[in-house]
Design an enzyme around this catalytic site. Sequence first.
Site, PDB file in Angstrom:
ATOM      1  N   ASP A 111     -11.976 -27.362  36.063  1.00  0.00           N
ATOM      2  CA  ASP A 111     -11.760 -28.808  36.244  1.00  0.00           C
ATOM      3  C   ASP A 111     -12.401 -29.340  37.527  1.00  0.00           C
ATOM      4  O   ASP A 111     -12.224 -30.504  37.895  1.00  0.00           O
ATOM      5  CB  ASP A 111     -10.266 -29.160  36.193  1.00  0.00           C
ATOM      6  CG  ASP A 111      -9.468 -28.491  37.314  1.00  0.00           C
ATOM      7  OD1 ASP A 111     -10.086 -27.879  38.222  1.00  0.00           O
ATOM      8  OD2 ASP A 111      -8.229 -28.580  37.285  1.00  0.00           O
ATOM      9  N   SER A 129     -10.499  16.071  44.602  1.00  0.00           N
ATOM     10  CA  SER A 129     -10.607  15.424  45.914  1.00  0.00           C
ATOM     11  C   SER A 129      -9.837  14.110  45.972  1.00  0.00           C
ATOM     12  O   SER A 129      -9.657  13.538  47.044  1.00  0.00           O
ATOM     13  CB  SER A 129     -12.087  15.149  46.224  1.00  0.00           C
ATOM     14  OG  SER A 129     -12.614  14.206  45.290  1.00  0.00           O
ATOM     15  N   GLY A 133       7.532   3.873   3.786  1.00  0.00           N
ATOM     16  CA  GLY A 133       8.068   5.046   4.451  1.00  0.00           C
ATOM     17  C   GLY A 133       9.523   4.833   4.813  1.00  0.00           C
ATOM     18  O   GLY A 133      10.179   3.915   4.319  1.00  0.00           O
ATOM     19  N   GLU A 173      -7.432 -18.978  50.529  1.00  0.00           N
ATOM     20  CA  GLU A 173      -6.659 -17.851  49.988  1.00  0.00           C
ATOM     21  C   GLU A 173      -7.579 -16.854  49.292  1.00  0.00           C
ATOM     22  O   GLU A 173      -7.407 -15.634  49.427  1.00  0.00           O
ATOM     23  CB  GLU A 173      -5.599 -18.366  49.009  1.00  0.00           C
ATOM     24  CG  GLU A 173      -4.439 -19.063  49.699  1.00  0.00           C
ATOM     25  CD  GLU A 173      -3.498 -19.761  48.728  1.00  0.00           C
ATOM     26  OE1 GLU A 173      -2.303 -19.877  49.055  1.00  0.00           O
ATOM     27  OE2 GLU A 173      -3.959 -20.194  47.645  1.00  0.00           O
ATOM     28  N   ASP A 193       0.813  15.861  15.154  1.00  0.00           N
ATOM     29  CA  ASP A 193       1.018  15.858  13.699  1.00  0.00           C
ATOM     30  C   ASP A 193      -0.317  15.793  12.959  1.00  0.00           C
ATOM     31  O   ASP A 193      -0.482  15.007  12.028  1.00  0.00           O
ATOM     32  CB  ASP A 193       1.915  14.690  13.287  1.00  0.00           C
ATOM     33  CG  ASP A 193       2.427  14.828  11.850  1.00  0.00           C
ATOM     34  OD1 ASP A 193       2.529  15.980  11.366  1.00  0.00           O
ATOM     35  OD2 ASP A 193       2.722  13.797  11.219  1.00  0.00           O
ATOM     36  N   LEU A 250       0.816  -1.214   0.000  1.00  0.00           N
ATOM     37  CA  LEU A 250       0.000   0.000   0.000  1.00  0.00           C
ATOM     38  C   LEU A 250       0.847   1.260   0.000  1.00  0.00           C
ATOM     39  O   LEU A 250       0.402   2.317  -0.428  1.00  0.00           O
ATOM     40  CB  LEU A 250      -0.925   0.009   1.224  1.00  0.00           C
ATOM     41  CG  LEU A 250      -1.964  -1.110   1.285  1.00  0.00           C
ATOM     42  CD1 LEU A 250      -2.685  -1.085   2.625  1.00  0.00           C
ATOM     43  CD2 LEU A 250      -2.958  -1.001   0.149  1.00  0.00           C
TER      44      LEU A 250
END
EC number: 2.7.11.1
Length: 554
Positions: free
Chosen positions: A524, A419, A111, A498, A226, A108
């Site tokens: 599982d 705040s 650069g 936990e 830009d 396309l």
Amino acid sequence: MGCFSSKHRNTESDIINGSVQSSIPTNQPENHVSRDVLKPQKPPSPQIPTTTQSNHHHQQESKPVNQQIEKKHVLTQPLKPIVFRETETILGKPFEEIRKLYTLGKELGRGQFGITYTCKENSTGNTYACKSILKRKLTRKQDIDDVKREIQIMQYLSGQENIVEIKGAYEDRQSIHLVMELCGGSELFDRIIAQGHYSEKAAAGVIRSVLNVVQICHFMGVIHRDLKPENFLLASTDENAMLKATDFGLSVFIEEGKVYRDIVGSAYYVAPEVLRRSYGKEIDIWSAGIILYILLCGVPPFWSETEKGIFNEIIKGEIDFDSQPWPSISESAKDLVRKLLTKDPKQRISAAQALEHPWIRGGEAPDKPIDSAVLSRMKQFRAMNKLKKLALKVIAESLSEEEIKGLKTMFANMDTDKSGTITYEELKNGLAKLGSKLTEAEVKQLMEAADVDGNGTIDYIEFISATMHRYRFDRDEHVFKAFQYFDKDNSGFITMDELESAMKEYGMGDEASIKEVIAEVDTDNDGRINYEEFCAMMRSGITLPQQGKILPVQ
């Protein structure tokens, strides 16, 4: 005239007197524009249709879709080039072979650093644009930092309707590949030329889209740096195709109190304070003003045969409103141009104020609400289970300042009373500024979802948690750290105890919530959560918004 960029300190007189080294190739005139949209001669003659002329037929060379205009840095001292070993990674994640994921198509454009192609995703058949950057051409640390920052900013702004969507960033031994939405339409000015004529109303619609990009960027803590017509493409060839900002290679995150000094941008569109090496986000407003001036009369307001001459004219700041077609342009349009091109950046109108200007609001404003990036993230957050929200809060607390620059600015913009927390009213007003049209009930739902500790306000960490997840899930190290936080005994599993301990610490540990999390995540059914199950939970429900509406491009 392509992009220019300078990393050395020059005085204003250096720039005006021409002692700044030019980045323009010697085989091109100094004021070469990357597109033949603007090639004014003295006196300037319009190269695009104006609001008073209806029959212009210009033969234009075809423009590559999604071509990126690469920037060039200007340096007074040569730096020792960086030489990459093929095993080194820039993006900090494992190499991926792009051709296993996508089939590259036609070129396309190209650069300074690489080439842009069409590409087709092998798994879906969807078509995208792929910008491939050769790593051996990234010879300086600044080049590497620029590429990484461009990717980060595009991911951060992902989800905005007027900003091109990034699909993913990949790296192999030779290149970095940015896969993004393919804009199948033409450049902004090409469409206008093809139509042959347009009205002030049409110009207002175009500049509304440009200002919307600026407003979103600034609110989310980004300076584009830009803005120019070449960096806006139409999403498709449809008559009412959406305008998209495409190139964020020079963009930076706003840092509170920082004065920017790099000379960057494109000569016709650069603000006077950039040439004085002391600027902030207001430079994007100036560039939008230049685009509007060109839309209305066909030529830029500050013109010369050379780059030095253009800079001289910008510093002088004398804008012509007397030549044709300006006598027939409405006073309201001229008023907006003047406000956008106010020399003093402190007095210059903001993007939000410009969008409220009568000349723009008097047009046919779109009825469709904008589902902004922030809103889409918060909606996803609302749907998450409590463990996922808690994990995101843990990750948010571990992110570096560099990683959350934009979000930090956005939080400050919403926290209007400073705040340190966002109230319901502040959230509602902040989302409205981002273009969202939510009911009271919808805002309350988002508020309740983001307010993890249930104290009625959203603190800084809660805000980061609710908004950062949209573009951070490919960072495995963050997910692993969050898993380790819950896995207190380093067993490789998160147990019921936990999970209960961690959730109670954040006021979320009622028995029903814990059972709900285990039932959802423990696939599982062994009564605990392993790392694979945790990762699957963290990545579930992450989609690329807007993509299905415009892809595949035929």
